[in-house]
Design an enzyme around this catalytic site. Structure first.
Site, PDB file in Angstrom:
ATOM      1  N   GLU A 117      12.722   2.606  13.736  1.00 35.68           N
ATOM      2  CA  GLU A 117      11.723   3.621  13.378  1.00 35.68           C
ATOM      3  C   GLU A 117      10.588   3.548  14.386  1.00 35.68           C
ATOM      4  O   GLU A 117      10.736   2.945  15.441  1.00 35.68           O
ATOM      5  CB  GLU A 117      11.230   3.403  11.942  1.00 35.68           C
ATOM      6  CG  GLU A 117      10.588   2.045  11.718  1.00 35.68           C
ATOM      7  CD  GLU A 117      10.016   1.863  10.314  1.00 35.68           C
ATOM      8  OE1 GLU A 117       9.732   2.863   9.638  1.00 35.68           O
ATOM      9  OE2 GLU A 117       9.837   0.703   9.911  1.00 35.68           O
TER      10      GLU A 117
ATOM     11  N   HIS B 126      -0.715 -20.920  -0.820  1.00 32.44           N
ATOM     12  CA  HIS B 126       0.306 -19.913  -0.522  1.00 32.44           C
ATOM     13  C   HIS B 126       1.038 -19.421  -1.761  1.00 32.44           C
ATOM     14  O   HIS B 126       1.325 -18.249  -1.898  1.00 32.44           O
ATOM     15  CB  HIS B 126       1.346 -20.475   0.465  1.00 32.44           C
ATOM     16  CG  HIS B 126       0.835 -20.616   1.868  1.00 32.44           C
ATOM     17  ND1 HIS B 126      -0.191 -21.469   2.207  1.00 32.44           N
ATOM     18  CD2 HIS B 126       1.204 -20.002   3.018  1.00 32.44           C
ATOM     19  CE1 HIS B 126      -0.427 -21.389   3.503  1.00 32.44           C
ATOM     20  NE2 HIS B 126       0.401 -20.495   4.020  1.00 32.44           N
TER      21      HIS B 126
ATOM     22  N   TYR C  98       0.828  -1.200   0.000  1.00 32.81           N
ATOM     23  CA  TYR C  98       0.000   0.000   0.000  1.00 32.81           C
ATOM     24  C   TYR C  98       0.861   1.249   0.000  1.00 32.81           C
ATOM     25  O   TYR C  98       2.086   1.179   0.170  1.00 32.81           O
ATOM     26  CB  TYR C  98      -0.962  -0.004   1.192  1.00 32.81           C
ATOM     27  CG  TYR C  98      -0.344   0.319   2.539  1.00 32.81           C
ATOM     28  CD1 TYR C  98       0.471  -0.585   3.209  1.00 32.81           C
ATOM     29  CD2 TYR C  98      -0.588   1.542   3.156  1.00 32.81           C
ATOM     30  CE1 TYR C  98       1.018  -0.279   4.450  1.00 32.81           C
ATOM     31  CE2 TYR C  98      -0.042   1.861   4.402  1.00 32.81           C
ATOM     32  CZ  TYR C  98       0.761   0.936   5.043  1.00 32.81           C
ATOM     33  OH  TYR C  98       1.313   1.241   6.262  1.00 32.81           O
TER      34      TYR C  98
ATOM     35  N   LEU D 256      10.984   1.551   6.976  1.00 33.59           N
ATOM     36  CA  LEU D 256      10.334   2.021   5.756  1.00 33.59           C
ATOM     37  C   LEU D 256      11.038   3.304   5.304  1.00 33.59           C
ATOM     38  O   LEU D 256      11.235   4.213   6.119  1.00 33.59           O
ATOM     39  CB  LEU D 256       8.854   2.328   6.030  1.00 33.59           C
ATOM     40  CG  LEU D 256       8.093   2.706   4.766  1.00 33.59           C
ATOM     41  CD1 LEU D 256       7.748   1.454   3.969  1.00 33.59           C
ATOM     42  CD2 LEU D 256       6.834   3.486   5.084  1.00 33.59           C
TER      43      LEU D 256
ATOM     44  N   LYS E 138       6.327  -1.639   1.943  1.00 33.42           N
ATOM     45  CA  LYS E 138       5.134  -1.107   2.611  1.00 33.42           C
ATOM     46  C   LYS E 138       4.017  -2.146   2.466  1.00 33.42           C
ATOM     47  O   LYS E 138       3.117  -2.013   1.625  1.00 33.42           O
ATOM     48  CB  LYS E 138       4.752   0.263   2.030  1.00 33.42           C
ATOM     49  CG  LYS E 138       3.951   1.118   3.001  1.00 33.42           C
ATOM     50  CD  LYS E 138       3.994   2.579   2.599  1.00 33.42           C
ATOM     51  CE  LYS E 138       3.031   3.462   3.362  1.00 33.42           C
ATOM     52  NZ  LYS E 138       3.193   3.532   4.809  1.00 33.42           N
TER      53      LYS E 138
ATOM     54  N   ARG F 159      -7.412 -20.595  -2.125  1.00 33.69           N
ATOM     55  CA  ARG F 159      -6.329 -20.444  -1.149  1.00 33.69           C
ATOM     56  C   ARG F 159      -5.194 -21.438  -1.383  1.00 33.69           C
ATOM     57  O   ARG F 159      -5.371 -22.645  -1.281  1.00 33.69           O
ATOM     58  CB  ARG F 159      -6.879 -20.605   0.271  1.00 33.69           C
ATOM     59  CG  ARG F 159      -5.826 -20.298   1.326  1.00 33.69           C
ATOM     60  CD  ARG F 159      -6.374 -20.424   2.746  1.00 33.69           C
ATOM     61  NE  ARG F 159      -5.328 -20.094   3.708  1.00 33.69           N
ATOM     62  CZ  ARG F 159      -4.390 -20.941   4.092  1.00 33.69           C
ATOM     63  NH1 ARG F 159      -4.369 -22.171   3.637  1.00 33.69           N
ATOM     64  NH2 ARG F 159      -3.451 -20.555   4.946  1.00 33.69           N
TER      65      ARG F 159
HETATM   66  N1  PDD Z   1       2.755   5.162   7.641  1.00 33.52           N
HETATM   67  N2  PDD Z   1       7.477   3.889   8.967  1.00 33.52           N
HETATM   68  C1  PDD Z   1       6.318   3.206   9.032  1.00 33.52           C
HETATM   69  C2  PDD Z   1       6.323   1.839   9.627  1.00 33.52           C
HETATM   70  C3  PDD Z   1       5.137   3.804   8.545  1.00 33.52           C
HETATM   71  O1  PDD Z   1       3.982   3.111   8.592  1.00 33.52           O
HETATM   72  C4  PDD Z   1       5.181   5.117   8.018  1.00 33.52           C
HETATM   73  C5  PDD Z   1       3.969   5.808   7.479  1.00 33.52           C
HETATM   74  C6  PDD Z   1       6.417   5.780   7.980  1.00 33.52           C
HETATM   75  C7  PDD Z   1       6.558   7.173   7.414  1.00 33.52           C
HETATM   76  O2  PDD Z   1       6.564   7.168   6.011  1.00 33.52           O
HETATM   77  P1  PDD Z   1       6.016   8.415   5.174  1.00 33.52           P
HETATM   78  O3  PDD Z   1       6.779   9.592   5.622  1.00 33.52           O
HETATM   79  O4  PDD Z   1       6.291   8.044   3.772  1.00 33.52           O
HETATM   80  O5  PDD Z   1       4.530   8.553   5.480  1.00 33.52           O
HETATM   81  C8  PDD Z   1       7.550   5.127   8.457  1.00 33.52           C
HETATM   82  C9  PDD Z   1       1.567   5.644   6.987  1.00 33.52           C
HETATM   83  C10 PDD Z   1       1.284   7.096   7.164  1.00 33.52           C
HETATM   84  C11 PDD Z   1       0.405   4.737   7.345  1.00 33.52           C
HETATM   85  O6  PDD Z   1       0.632   3.539   7.376  1.00 33.52           O
HETATM   86  O7  PDD Z   1      -0.715   5.220   7.547  1.00 33.52           O
END
Ligand code: PDD
Length: 289
Positions: A182, A105, A36, A206, A150, A103
């Site tokens: 993070e 994997h 996403y 991320l 992501k 289903r």
């Molecule tokens: N999340 N790290 C993680 C684990 C995150 O889920 C996010 C952002 C970030 C920051 O990334 P960015 O600056 O590109 O938004 C770092 C979004 C906002 C969410 O999952 O809703």
């Protein structure tokens, strides 16, 4: 906006949220097999779209799912989604899964991905969060080894972020083997003697779009930065801690695990960066108006 007026995009069609349905056999539902993006739109324009689409491609490559659209097609779809929804500032959610299949994997053959997008009004974080700072807790980063993707499979992040909520805090700061990675849903920066400290963009975090912007702004305005692996003791002793994300922008963390960070107030480097960020946003929006 309520659910009845919200227009979403699903597999080639714009339709009211209440009419958007996916099969229970969707691999997103069954396996969390998808990726996403979250893209902020200010004054009805997607912010840093190229960067978000580049990261989407990285995530798709990471799970070996072909991108169903060119960047120009994505830009058109996103423009239309913004136009069909209310609110000058919106937060766009893009979601792709490996599609619907019985289903198993292993990847299904010849199956089209599911493509879903929605827009929600973007509500900035409460003003006092910037003025007084927010509380965070810390936890061991127990996620997998591809946090650079992501992925929609967010159970560890959900549990880690709930830990913060359970403690009346806004975010959970994560340490893997004692090293800062993070936040549960954000990137984390520290400041030590006027120098911004940031973890490296490796497979343990991320690669945040806001993270990149903060480092770009720091470089452009001569604020020293150091990318490195920072241990827990150093982070706890830092003068300032910040969190960044597309929806929260930049926020000062002024308490970590119930102890003050630095002076316990948002620091001077935060205030400078926050102002630079707001200025940059205004300039970009003005330039594209
Ligand atoms: N999340 N790290 C993680 C684990 C995150 O889920 C996010 C952002 C970030 C920051 O990334 P960015 O600056 O590109 O938004 C770092 C979004 C906002 C969410 O999952 O809703």
């Amino acid at each position: 906006m309520n659910g009845t007026s919200q227009i979403v995009y699903l597999n080639g069609h714009f339709l009211p949220l209440a009419q958007a349905h996916v099969s229970v056999l969707d691999r997103g539902f069954i396996f969390g097999d998808g990726v996403y993006e979250v893209i902020p739109a200010y004054s009805r324009r997607a912010f840093r779209l190229d960067e978000h689409l580049r990261r989407l491609q990285h995530s798709l490559d990471g799970i070996r799912l072909a991108n169903p659209h060119t960047n120009a097609e994505w830009a058109d779809l996103i423009r239309e989604l913004i136009a069909r929804n209310t609110g000058e500032d919106q937060y766009l959610y893009l979601h792709l899964t490996r599609g619907v299949a019985l289903r198993d994997h292993a990847f299904p053959q010849g199956v089209a991905p599911t493509v879903f997008m929605m827009s929600t009004p973007l509500v900035p974080p409460p003003r006092e969060w910037c003025e007084t700072g927010v509380a965070a807790v810390s936890a061991i980063d127990n996620r997998w080894d591809r946090c650079d993707i992501k992925a929609i499979a967010l159970l560890p992040n959900v549990l880690l972020r709930q830990l913060a909520v359970d403690h009346g805090a806004v975010e959970t700061v994560l340490f893997r083997d004692g090293i800062l990675t993070e936040g549960a849903a954000s990137n984390i920066f520290a400041v030590e003697n006027g120098v911004i400290l940031a973890p490296p963009k490796d497979n343990h975090m991320l690669p945040g779009i806001t993270y990149d912007l903060v480092l770009e702004l720091a470089e452009a305005h001569g604020i020293p930065c150091e990318i490195g692996r920072y241990g827990e003791a150093r982070i706890r002793a830092a003068d300032e801690l910040w969190l960044t994300s597309s929806t929260k922008e930049i926020l000062p963390i002024t308490r970590l695990d119930d102890r003050p960070v630095g002076s316990g107030r948002p620091g001077p480097v935060f205030r400078k960066m926050h102002a630079l960020y707001q200025e940059y946003k205004t300039q970009v929006m003005r330039a594209s108006a």
